[in-house]
Write an enzyme that holds these catalytic residues in place. Structure first.
Site, PDB file in Angstrom:
ATOM      1  N   GLY A  68      48.487 -38.356 -61.092  1.00  0.00           N
ATOM      2  CA  GLY A  68      48.193 -37.251 -60.852  1.00  0.00           C
ATOM      3  C   GLY A  68      47.240 -36.638 -62.219  1.00  0.00           C
TER       4      GLY A  68
ATOM      5  N   GLY B 240      51.305 -30.290 -71.234  1.00  0.00           N
ATOM      6  CA  GLY B 240      50.807 -31.209 -69.562  1.00  0.00           C
ATOM      7  C   GLY B 240      49.356 -31.486 -70.258  1.00  0.00           C
TER       8      GLY B 240
ATOM      9  N   GLU C 254      60.365 -32.794 -58.630  1.00  0.00           N
ATOM     10  CA  GLU C 254      60.911 -33.237 -59.702  1.00  0.00           C
ATOM     11  C   GLU C 254      62.187 -31.741 -60.265  1.00  0.00           C
ATOM     12  OE1 GLU C 254      58.790 -33.972 -63.733  1.00  0.00           O
ATOM     13  OE2 GLU C 254      58.885 -32.702 -63.520  1.00  0.00           O
TER      14      GLU C 254
ATOM     15  N   LYS D 192      60.436 -50.112 -42.664  1.00  0.00           N
ATOM     16  CA  LYS D 192      61.670 -50.643 -42.355  1.00  0.00           C
ATOM     17  C   LYS D 192      62.118 -50.307 -43.479  1.00  0.00           C
ATOM     18  CE  LYS D 192      60.421 -54.660 -45.784  1.00  0.00           C
ATOM     19  NZ  LYS D 192      59.491 -55.647 -46.028  1.00  0.00           N
TER      20      LYS D 192
ATOM     21  N   ASP E 102      54.373 -21.199 -71.138  1.00  0.00           N
ATOM     22  CA  ASP E 102      54.867 -21.041 -72.376  1.00  0.00           C
ATOM     23  C   ASP E 102      53.268 -20.976 -73.418  1.00  0.00           C
ATOM     24  OD1 ASP E 102      57.749 -21.208 -72.017  1.00  0.00           O
ATOM     25  OD2 ASP E 102      57.075 -23.435 -72.279  1.00  0.00           O
TER      26      ASP E 102
ATOM     27  N   MET F  82      56.091 -34.205 -59.395  1.00  0.00           N
ATOM     28  CA  MET F  82      56.177 -33.507 -60.559  1.00  0.00           C
ATOM     29  C   MET F  82      56.299 -31.698 -60.382  1.00  0.00           C
ATOM     30  SD  MET F  82      54.291 -34.586 -63.951  1.00  0.00           S
ATOM     31  CE  MET F  82      55.052 -35.852 -65.078  1.00  0.00           C
ATOM     32  N   GLY F  83      56.198 -31.481 -60.817  1.00  0.00           N
ATOM     33  CA  GLY F  83      56.883 -29.844 -61.130  1.00  0.00           C
ATOM     34  C   GLY F  83      57.873 -29.658 -61.248  1.00  0.00           C
ATOM     35  N   ARG F  84      58.057 -29.332 -62.726  1.00  0.00           N
ATOM     36  CA  ARG F  84      59.635 -28.975 -63.982  1.00  0.00           C
ATOM     37  C   ARG F  84      60.632 -28.363 -63.289  1.00  0.00           C
ATOM     38  NH1 ARG F  84      57.915 -26.693 -68.535  1.00  0.00           N
ATOM     39  NH2 ARG F  84      57.537 -29.112 -69.473  1.00  0.00           N
TER      40      ARG F  84
ATOM     41  N   TYR G 143      52.544 -38.742 -63.971  1.00  0.00           N
ATOM     42  CA  TYR G 143      51.194 -38.974 -64.632  1.00  0.00           C
ATOM     43  C   TYR G 143      49.890 -39.174 -63.451  1.00  0.00           C
ATOM     44  CZ  TYR G 143      55.676 -37.956 -67.953  1.00  0.00           C
ATOM     45  OH  TYR G 143      56.512 -37.831 -67.737  1.00  0.00           O
TER      46      TYR G 143
ATOM     47  N   ARG H  84      52.144 -30.792 -77.638  1.00  0.00           N
ATOM     48  CA  ARG H  84      53.301 -29.477 -77.425  1.00  0.00           C
ATOM     49  C   ARG H  84      53.866 -28.623 -78.465  1.00  0.00           C
ATOM     50  NH1 ARG H  84      54.154 -29.090 -71.747  1.00  0.00           N
ATOM     51  NH2 ARG H  84      54.237 -31.534 -70.537  1.00  0.00           N
TER      52      ARG H  84
ATOM     53  N   LYS I 101      46.626 -23.089 -67.311  1.00  0.00           N
ATOM     54  CA  LYS I 101      46.709 -24.645 -67.369  1.00  0.00           C
ATOM     55  C   LYS I 101      47.995 -24.455 -67.003  1.00  0.00           C
ATOM     56  CE  LYS I 101      48.318 -27.129 -69.768  1.00  0.00           C
ATOM     57  NZ  LYS I 101      49.130 -27.808 -70.304  1.00  0.00           N
ATOM     58  N   THR I 102      47.894 -25.881 -65.522  1.00  0.00           N
ATOM     59  CA  THR I 102      49.074 -26.483 -66.301  1.00  0.00           C
ATOM     60  C   THR I 102      48.912 -26.919 -64.153  1.00  0.00           C
ATOM     61  OG1 THR I 102      51.652 -26.459 -65.164  1.00  0.00           O
ATOM     62  CG2 THR I 102      51.094 -24.377 -64.594  1.00  0.00           C
ATOM     63  N   ILE I 103      49.754 -27.977 -63.827  1.00  0.00           N
ATOM     64  CA  ILE I 103      49.502 -29.039 -62.651  1.00  0.00           C
ATOM     65  C   ILE I 103      50.982 -28.208 -62.169  1.00  0.00           C
ATOM     66  CG2 ILE I 103      48.376 -30.670 -63.310  1.00  0.00           C
ATOM     67  CD1 ILE I 103      51.383 -32.261 -62.944  1.00  0.00           C
ATOM     68  N   ASP I 104      51.287 -28.025 -62.480  1.00  0.00           N
ATOM     69  CA  ASP I 104      52.170 -27.253 -61.514  1.00  0.00           C
ATOM     70  C   ASP I 104      52.320 -25.854 -61.076  1.00  0.00           C
ATOM     71  OD1 ASP I 104      54.303 -29.339 -63.240  1.00  0.00           O
ATOM     72  OD2 ASP I 104      55.596 -27.921 -64.306  1.00  0.00           O
TER      73      ASP I 104
HETATM   74  P1  FBP Z   1      53.118 -28.135 -68.695  1.00  0.00           P
HETATM   75  O1  FBP Z   1      53.512 -27.332 -68.065  1.00  0.00           O
HETATM   76  O2  FBP Z   1      52.631 -28.511 -70.105  1.00  0.00           O
HETATM   77  O3  FBP Z   1      51.517 -28.218 -67.850  1.00  0.00           O
HETATM   78  O4  FBP Z   1      52.667 -29.413 -68.475  1.00  0.00           O
HETATM   79  C1  FBP Z   1      53.564 -30.114 -67.301  1.00  0.00           C
HETATM   80  C2  FBP Z   1      54.728 -31.364 -66.761  1.00  0.00           C
HETATM   81  O5  FBP Z   1      53.425 -32.306 -65.946  1.00  0.00           O
HETATM   82  C3  FBP Z   1      55.839 -31.088 -65.836  1.00  0.00           C
HETATM   83  O6  FBP Z   1      55.136 -31.338 -64.002  1.00  0.00           O
HETATM   84  C4  FBP Z   1      56.459 -32.187 -65.744  1.00  0.00           C
HETATM   85  O7  FBP Z   1      57.921 -32.249 -66.099  1.00  0.00           O
HETATM   86  C5  FBP Z   1      56.484 -32.613 -67.187  1.00  0.00           C
HETATM   87  O8  FBP Z   1      54.773 -31.554 -67.412  1.00  0.00           O
HETATM   88  C6  FBP Z   1      56.427 -33.780 -67.949  1.00  0.00           C
HETATM   89  O9  FBP Z   1      56.223 -33.567 -69.601  1.00  0.00           O
HETATM   90  P2  FBP Z   1      56.136 -34.621 -70.611  1.00  0.00           P
HETATM   91  O10 FBP Z   1      54.646 -34.736 -70.820  1.00  0.00           O
HETATM   92  O11 FBP Z   1      56.020 -33.782 -71.635  1.00  0.00           O
HETATM   93  O12 FBP Z   1      56.574 -35.914 -70.168  1.00  0.00           O
END
Ligand code: FBP
Length: 695
Positions: A569, A106, A360, A271, A201, A279-281, A567, A170, A225-228
């Site tokens: 962010g 991602g 998430e 109300k 990965d 996100m954050g798998r 997406y 991916r 790299k990863t926003i997670d």
């Molecule tokens: P990466 O591990 O490749 O950095 O992806 C992180 C992520 O943004 C997760 O937070 C999210 O669950 C996933 O990608 C979403 O994947 P996709 O782009 O396939 O919907």
């Protein structure tokens, strides 16, 4: 009437001020592109060299030792600047190089700056060196699709978000056929090195490629790299080598900015409960940072839920002389009760609104769901290994997938392992709403990961919350506190004495600042009965209108708005922290390549401290690997870093939970983080999580 001839559209569009206003490049983008990130001290020297350090140690997995013999013993390397290099050093450093770079997984803000940092360093050392960017992720390497990156190209993307320059994908280079093709591409381009910018990965993939290409003399370098935020590297003694992957800060700030807005909205319109999935798998790092940035009323942290122990159940079992193992860990039912409890407590002080942050991947930490996911992963993988058609092509509808699972319970079919899916699993699964069943049966990604972003986690949880709230409402336990001063003034306006009516309606009149309707009053009918019994109601006249109005106000409507932050962010323009971090990662990559490293991950040590203390290093990837279940098989992967429940960041957020829930008459404690600003002083220097953990 005077008629004027309208100016032609061509003439209008060619006016400089209109051109400027509608130009594709915004003034912000223009400013970003010209920003030159500062470089770590070592990079200001004419030459850099690598110094091995024995300061760090790792537990090496036996499987990793066997599978990655050439890189398993790589040391940690620090990058050192040489002020007066000798001729041999200079010649070596300035030789012509050919490097390929690819994004994998991602998008994460800052990726373009990794390329910019690498490009600048290699061109500075030798303007004839060539940088190739592979298109659409690893597929570009396999299929030989690339572009030569030049100054005009890179200049368009400096400090800009996304991966749009070469895009990403991916695909995993996991078969001998794909590896062979990737190798052919590298050999054809005469690459000295291939750089893989990716998550856990993809860095795992980088290590395997490094091993494969070792004999060809082609180096492979990974970039975290990863926003997670789940690539964080420590050695076996806990010494931090890489505090955070890039992109995390920007994504968290972007979510926090929007969620901060929802906090303000909810406390203005009073109300809605805003339900924010972020996100954050798997790991909840993003949710934790959002909590620290916004002080939302309730933030779930998956790792914390997994750690939950039901002390009451344990004590009960102990008294009976047994152990209740189901008391360890959180169930969906329990989680929904916990959320309801927070909602009910706020309602008691008149707050029928708020903000909940749900990571998430939270379901990964819920006992029964985790078990189902693991079982389904294995079932799908088993099927794929034994059939020509894969599971999702063979069973296209939910009904056909469910039928396959039912056959497992009945033990039908030669390829089926009945023990894996039993009647209990089937029952549990059938109890789930259809959209959730579909989600759990979704195709896994190329690395065998469950795709949490496709599952409506928030709906699953909130559906249970709503059901339970209704039950509590019927029991009179979920009601909205009425401010005493409001009650008094409304009654006085109708010439009624609040001191007479208050005690009949409320359980805490006159002491409570927020008055709570008695549990026995569950409807207008029971309210009337209460007044009749007290002799304060003229049956002919009915309830005074002020009483009716107050009662209606005390009956909460639970209204939610759900939002998904992810997406947006990860496609945003990087914070200054991510710009500087990634540019220096790119420079680090060059130092590693030019000095002959392979199987290493470029990293910056001391990220949690101010910029002058940042130190570029190379971390060996192979020793970071562990065996994990992927697609139903134990596979070597880089271990994900989860939220550390002993860390300052988590402990501080836990300690402030009650304050942020604000189930008191006082104001909410919301914090407005503001937008990501490239200039000015509004933005903090680095993630709050890192700042707290560095103390
Ligand atoms: P990466 O591990 O490749 O950095 O992806 C992180 C992520 O943004 C997760 O937070 C999210 O669950 C996933 O990608 C979403 O994947 P996709 O782009 O396939 O919907």
């Amino acid at each position: 009437m005077k008629s004027t001839t309208p100016v032609s559209m061509d003439a209008l569009l060619s006016r400089p001020e209109i051109k400027r206003i509608v130009d594709r490049v915004s003034p912000e983008e223009e400013e970003r592109r010209t920003y030159a990130p500062p470089r770590c001290k070592a990079f200001a020297r004419p030459v850099t060299i690598l110094k091995e350090t024995n300061e760090y140690s790792f537990f090496k997995d036996l499987e990793a030792k066997a599978k990655l013999p050439h890189i398993i013993d790589n040391p940690v390397q620090t990058i050192v600047g040489v002020t007066n290099p000798d001729q041999t050093q200079l010649d070596h450093y300035t030789r012509e190089l050919r490097i390929g770079i690819v994004f994998s997984g991602g998008p994460a803000p800052g990726g373009h700056n990794v390329i910019a940092g690498l490009f600048d360093a290699m061109k500075k050392a030798n303007p004839n060196s060539t940088l190739y960017g592979f298109f659409l992720g690893p597929d570009g390497v396999i299929e030989g699709q690339y572009i030569e990156i030049t100054e005009p190209i890179i200049n368009r993307y400096r400090n800009m978000g996304g991966f749009s320059m070469i895009r990403t994908g991916r695909t995993k280079i996991d078969s001998s056929a794909k590896t062979k093709q990737a190798r052919e591409t590298c050999l054809k381009l005469k690459l000295n090195a291939l750089v893989i910018v990716g998550g856990d990965d993809s860095n795992t993939n980088a290590a395997f490629l490094a091993e494969e290409l070792y004999k060809d003399g082609i180096q492979v370098i990974g970039v975290p790299k990863t926003i997670d935020g789940d690539i964080q590297v420590r050695d076996s003694q806990g010494k931090i080598l890489c505090a955070m992957s890039f992109g995390y800060h920007t994504a968290a700030r972007s979510f926090a900015r929007n969620i901060g807005g929802l906090c303000v909205d909810s406390s203005s319109d009073v109300k809605y409960w805003h339900i924010c999935k972020v996100m954050g798998r798997v790991a909840s790092h993003l949710a934790l940072e959002v909590a620290l940035q916004t002080h939302a009323n309730l933030t779930l942290i998956g790792e914390d839920l997994a750690d939950y122990v039901d002390e009451e159940r344990l004590a009960k079992a102990k008294a009976e002389g047994t152990t209740d193992y189901s008391a360890y860990g959180m169930t969906l039912r329990h989680l929904s009760r916990m959320i309801c409890d927070a909602i009910i407590r706020r309602a008691k002080v008149g707050k029928n609104y708020g903000v909940i942050v749900i990571p998430e991947g939270v379901l990964e930490y819920i006992n029964e769901i985790q078990l189902i996911i693991t079982k389904l992963n294995t079932i799908i993988a088993d099927y794929n290994h034994t059939h020509d058609k894969d599971f999702h092509t063979a069973f296209t509808t939910l009904e056909s997938k469910l039928e396959y699972l039912r056959r497992l319970v009945r033990g039908i079919g030669p390829d089926i392992s009945p023990a894996l899916w039993n009647a209990r699993d089937d029952e549990l699964f059938n109890d789930m709403p259809e959209f959730f069943q579909k989600g759990l049966l979704l195709e896994r990604d190329s690395h065998g990961n469950f795709q949490f972003s496709q599952v409506e986690t928030d709906h699953v949880i909130m559906r249970m919350v709503k059901d339970y709230l209704n039950i509590q409402k019927e029991k009179g336990l979920y009601s909205l506190g009425v401010e005493r001063s409001y009650f008094n003034s409304m009654l006085e306006r109708e010439g009624l004495d609040p001191a007479i009516y208050g005690p009949i309606m409320f359980e805490n009149y006159p002491d409570g600042e927020y008055l709570r309707i008695k549990n026995t009053i569950m409807s207008m009918k029971t309210l009337k009965q209460a007044f009749s019994r007290s002799g304060k109601l003229d049956p002919e006249a009915g309830l005074p209108s002020a009483i009716e109005k107050i009662y209606k106000k005390s009956v909460p409507k639970f209204k939610t708005q759900t939002h998904f932050f992810g997406y947006d962010g990860r496609g945003g323009d990087p914070t200054r922290f991510d710009c500087d971090y990634t540019y220096n990662l790119g420079q680090t990559v060059f130092s590693l390549v030019v000095n002959g490293a392979t199987g290493q991950m470029a990293a910056i040590k001391n990220l949690e401290q101010e910029f002058p203390k940042w130190e570029p290093i190379g971390i060996p990837i192979a020793p970071l690997m562990r065996l994990e279940e992927r697609a139903g098989r134990m596979t070597l992967v880089i271990e994900k870093s989860l939220v550390d429940l002993e860390s300052n960041a988590f402990r501080v957020s836990k300690a402030l939970r009650e304050k942020w829930l604000a189930a008191t008459p006082e104001n909410d404690d919301y914090r407005s983080p503001g937008p990501i600003r490239f200039t000015g002083k509004s933005e903090e220097e680095r993630p709050i999580t890192l700042m707290l953990n560095s103390i």
